[in-house]
Scaffold this motif. Structure first.
Motif, PDB file in Angstrom:
ATOM      1  N   UNK A  36      35.224  28.783  40.716  1.00  0.00           N
ATOM      2  CA  UNK A  36      36.629  28.331  40.671  1.00  0.00           C
ATOM      3  C   UNK A  36      37.181  28.184  42.086  1.00  0.00           C
ATOM      4  N   UNK A  40      36.403  25.056  44.039  1.00  0.00           N
ATOM      5  CA  UNK A  40      37.107  23.807  43.724  1.00  0.00           C
ATOM      6  C   UNK A  40      38.201  23.538  44.752  1.00  0.00           C
ATOM      7  N   UNK A  59      44.188  21.371  49.678  1.00  0.00           N
ATOM      8  CA  UNK A  59      44.120  20.971  48.268  1.00  0.00           C
ATOM      9  C   UNK A  59      45.024  21.849  47.408  1.00  0.00           C
ATOM     10  N   UNK A  90      45.989  26.392  46.395  1.00  0.00           N
ATOM     11  CA  UNK A  90      45.705  27.817  46.556  1.00  0.00           C
ATOM     12  C   UNK A  90      44.946  28.305  45.333  1.00  0.00           C
ATOM     13  N   UNK A 123      43.662  32.223  43.601  1.00  0.00           N
ATOM     14  CA  UNK A 123      43.603  33.682  43.694  1.00  0.00           C
ATOM     15  C   UNK A 123      43.045  34.234  42.396  1.00  0.00           C
ATOM     16  N   UNK A 124      42.118  35.198  42.509  1.00  0.00           N
ATOM     17  CA  UNK A 124      41.570  35.850  41.316  1.00  0.00           C
ATOM     18  C   UNK A 124      41.167  37.274  41.692  1.00  0.00           C
ATOM     19  N   UNK A 136      40.317  16.967  40.011  1.00  0.00           N
ATOM     20  CA  UNK A 136      40.526  18.378  40.320  1.00  0.00           C
ATOM     21  C   UNK A 136      40.979  19.144  39.078  1.00  0.00           C
ATOM     22  N   UNK A 158      38.092  19.664  36.675  1.00  0.00           N
ATOM     23  CA  UNK A 158      37.150  20.683  37.163  1.00  0.00           C
ATOM     24  C   UNK A 158      37.728  22.083  36.997  1.00  0.00           C
ATOM     25  N   UNK A 159      39.007  22.210  37.289  1.00  0.00           N
ATOM     26  CA  UNK A 159      39.655  23.520  37.146  1.00  0.00           C
ATOM     27  C   UNK A 159      39.565  23.981  35.697  1.00  0.00           C
ATOM     28  N   UNK A 190      36.150  25.091  34.613  1.00  0.00           N
ATOM     29  CA  UNK A 190      35.666  26.361  35.149  1.00  0.00           C
ATOM     30  C   UNK A 190      36.482  27.556  34.655  1.00  0.00           C
ATOM     31  N   UNK A 191      37.516  27.324  33.869  1.00  0.00           N
ATOM     32  CA  UNK A 191      38.318  28.451  33.383  1.00  0.00           C
ATOM     33  C   UNK A 191      37.622  29.112  32.200  1.00  0.00           C
ATOM     34  N   UNK A 192      37.906  30.415  31.988  1.00  0.00           N
ATOM     35  CA  UNK A 192      37.357  31.063  30.790  1.00  0.00           C
ATOM     36  C   UNK A 192      38.050  30.512  29.540  1.00  0.00           C
ATOM     37  N   UNK A 217      43.326  36.449  35.038  1.00  0.00           N
ATOM     38  CA  UNK A 217      43.788  36.784  36.391  1.00  0.00           C
ATOM     39  C   UNK A 217      43.611  35.646  37.394  1.00  0.00           C
ATOM     40  N   UNK A 218      42.950  34.566  36.975  1.00  0.00           N
ATOM     41  CA  UNK A 218      42.714  33.451  37.897  1.00  0.00           C
ATOM     42  C   UNK A 218      43.945  32.560  37.971  1.00  0.00           C
ATOM     43  N   UNK A 219      44.328  32.196  39.189  1.00  0.00           N
ATOM     44  CA  UNK A 219      45.519  31.372  39.359  1.00  0.00           C
ATOM     45  C   UNK A 219      45.301  30.293  40.415  1.00  0.00           C
ATOM     46  N   UNK A 220      45.552  29.054  40.032  1.00  0.00           N
ATOM     47  CA  UNK A 220      45.494  27.931  40.964  1.00  0.00           C
ATOM     48  C   UNK A 220      46.910  27.441  41.225  1.00  0.00           C
ATOM     49  N   UNK A 221      47.150  26.989  42.449  1.00  0.00           N
ATOM     50  CA  UNK A 221      48.412  26.309  42.749  1.00  0.00           C
ATOM     51  C   UNK A 221      48.063  24.991  43.437  1.00  0.00           C
ATOM     52  N   UNK A 222      48.411  23.872  42.814  1.00  0.00           N
ATOM     53  CA  UNK A 222      48.100  22.568  43.415  1.00  0.00           C
ATOM     54  C   UNK A 222      49.345  21.688  43.387  1.00  0.00           C
TER      55      UNK A 222
END
Lengths: 371, 371
Positions: free
Chosen positions: A271, A274, A302, A304, A306-307, B74, B77-78, B81-83, B103-108
């Protein structure tokens, strides 16, 4: 030359030699496959001068001894499209070759068998022996770490090191080391230290049969390695040059050790990759270990990421940054449920192994984190 | 916008819209997927201006209405790849979008949803209805025969012709015609005569679900075709220009008719094509029909090929030459065990159909044989 052979047997053996055929050579003969028939033995050979493959004896009815070199791509396609029946192959003194199966008949022009480059001579004195499946597995667990950079050709191969019956296969690309260890046996096997091009080593593994317990014998000369299992024989050119002295890189001591669930960590770094994927050097993935928790993060143009993962850890906390690709590659080669990460400082390499299986070891250099 | 949706449902719908995302556009917004949430409805839309796809309503918990356009590659893909768990997607007034799962966090950073090109307006008055699987099958049996040559754009598409409930799908590339016929029903369906680009027609077929008996409704305007099954909606641009008047090419009369086992003939022409493959026009495959025997041969600089097949034939013998590719393509679309070949003269087109199934018809122009 005149032989009769079953179409399926031809096809099976074509698949063995096909990858050693040169695809875009300036020498037309290297794009050929050699068919040679002597008494009751019929063989096919391909040789692109990097790797040469000779099939074992193929069951065939030999009417007339001789040899001919046929355009490999055309011959393969012809055999592929024939019905499953007996195939007659007959070539005359001008190398005009007839391929006949039931009512279908092809006539193509071959080249003289004598012009085909012979298999390099490998004097068979002492060999090392290892299970074919174990060799395949060792290569699979390391070969991705060879250098893609041609400027130091020796690093585009894998080191095969035999020392007192201990076999090490090692790949190094300047930023990481992948090492896999096993035992070998053999008929007075001598120590060896040779580098085989990654491409041909992968081909050797593809060609070796996957039968349980099948042993492969490895013979080495100054310039070549030969692998055989009783069936096909594969000969690879060796790479010259000084391989990196990898052993001194694996130090015994470490400050921080973390035990992490392998799949959870792998998915997490995938993850992160990416977000980190462009300009890796400037934007690595940051790993922070602190009392039972590992955080994985990435901050780039691109976005942020965090995990957090629960882990077991020993020693002081640490913050360290990596190219996520290297972590992913390493984690994929380990079978254990948990992996062990050993750190010394944020600027020293990290060593990744299984929790229990220490036969495969990965050493990865960190990146400096600019943030 | 703020929604919560299951990761698997997101992934499923991503697969529906993904092929309508522009891959290398000069307009960044066309490389995005639009996420739009209104009351209890959440949708995804992709639009590359050739084809636009909108998912049906996706089950989601909508906390805040709104829309945002996210880089499709993107975002896909995110999600991939997530559970497999609930995913929170939240974007603020600056289109900063948080994607959170466990607990996974993306910021785009996204783009304003309002900048995303809306689906073309298609006034829904009268439609034609056909089983989705039948439409897919018709396209598969004809679409390979569209022209690859952009100089006459209208021929790079397939003609959809509806005439008194009869649906014809036709592809023509100047050397051959592939025609497939079926019945259609609908709510006061009018006659239609539109040309849909082959690429988008194939996409429509890929997107349509494969459930038995599912009906697809087709709506046409001057510039667009819309297909829907109750779930996703696909809108394609139409091609302009005069399509070839194909009907007059299929004459009723013929002199020679041959009935041939389809697979035997197919394998035979595939073999011949190995020898004929370079410079097709100068080196076609020759078919000779003579009292119950068809011979297939080819003589080129690569080599010679000859084969014979037992057939049933009516009428005088004939010798005629073809591009083998066209014969192979046609034979692959027929399900009957035997195919019927109808010939008039060595310089007139040959018509290939099934022995019994006449819903698919192929017309192939011969080549002059120089030898």
């Amino acid at each position: 030359m005149q032989i009769t052979c079953s179409r399926n047997l031809l096809l099976e053996n074509i698949q063995i030699v096909s990858k050693a055929v040169s695809s875009r050579s300036t020498l037309a003969i290297l794009e050929c496959v050699l068919l040679s028939a002597y008494e009751d033995s019929f063989k096919m050979t391909a040789n692109d001068l990097e790797i040469a493959v000779e099939t074992g004896d193929i069951a065939a009815d030999v009417k007339e001894s001789g040899s001919v070199a046929l355009d490999a791509k055309l011959f393969f396609e012809i055999v592929r499209k024939l019905p499953d029946a007996q195939v007659l192959i007959r070539s005359d003194e001008n190398n005009v070759t007839v391929i006949k199966c039931q009512k279908a008949q092809f006539k193509i022009l071959g080249m003289p068998g004598e012009e085909f480059p012979a298999l390099p001579e490998v004097e068979k004195t002492k060999y090392a022996s290892i299970k074919a499946n174990e060799l395949k597995n060792m290569v699979k667990r390391t070969v991705f770490a060879v250098s893609a950079d041609d400027s130091k050709p020796v690093l585009t191969g894998e080191l095969i090191e035999i020392n007192k019956g201990e076999l090490n296969i090692v790949a190094v690309d300047g930023y990481r080391v992948a090492l896999c260890q096993a035992h070998t046996s053999g008929d007075g096997v001598e120590d060896a230290y040779v580098v085989i091009p990654a491409k041909t080593l992968s081909e050797i593994c593809r060609i070796l049969p996957s039968e349980d317990d099948l042993e492969v014998k490895l013979w080495f000369t100054k310039n070549h390695a030969l692998a055989e299992t009783g069936g096909p024989v594969v000969v690879s050119r060796l790479l010259e040059g000084d391989f990196i002295k990898y052993k001194q890189l694996f130090t015994e001591g470490y400050n921080t050790k973390a035990l992490v669930d392998r799949m959870t960590f792998l998915m997490c770094v995938e993850r992160a990759s990416l977000i980190a994927s462009r300009e890796i050097k400037k934007n690595p993935v940051k790993i922070k270990i602190d009392e039972g928790v590992m955080s994985v993060s990435s901050f780039t143009e691109i976005g942020d990421f965090y995990d957090e993962i629960d882990i077991r850890s020993d020693g002081p906390g640490i913050e360290i940054s990596f190219n996520p690709r290297f972590i992913i590659d390493a984690l994929k080669t380990i079978d254990d449920e948990n992996v062990a990460l050993r750190f010394t400082t944020p600027l020293s390499p990290c060593v990744i192994t299984g929790d229990e299986d220490l036969n495969v070891k990965h050493l990865i250099l960190p990146l400096r984190f600019n943030g």
